[in-house]
Design a protein around this motif. Structure first.
Motif: not given
Length: 79
Positions: A51, A54-55, A64, A66, A71-73
């Motif tokens: 995992q 990436n952003y 936030v 990515a 997914g989004l955390k």
């Protein structure tokens, strides 16, 4: 990606660092950087194997990230 935020009165920054996870730094130490590698890095967050982060974006005490297959955390900053 790099983003900054605040945990109450403390300035922090976040660095999306792929498979190495999300790096968290101390804003005060960053401003006082002496050129020593990793000088302002306070810690890191790994979300699991494979995992990659990436952003990242931080605003008003929320972060936030990515996270590839994760997914989004969404995280809330507290002191």
């Amino acid at each position: 990606a790099v983003s900054g935020g605040f945990a109450n009165s403390t300035s922090v920054y976040f660095v999306a660092n792929g498979e190495a996870g999300l790096w968290v730094g101390d804003g005060a130490k960053l401003r006082d950087a002496s050129g020593t590698p990793g000088h302002g890095i306070a810690g890191s967050i790994r979300f699991g194997a494979g995992q990659s982060v990436n952003y990242v974006a931080a605003k008003n005490g929320l972060v936030v990230a990515a996270v590839g297959q994760g997914g989004l955390k969404i995280m809330e900053l507290t002191e």
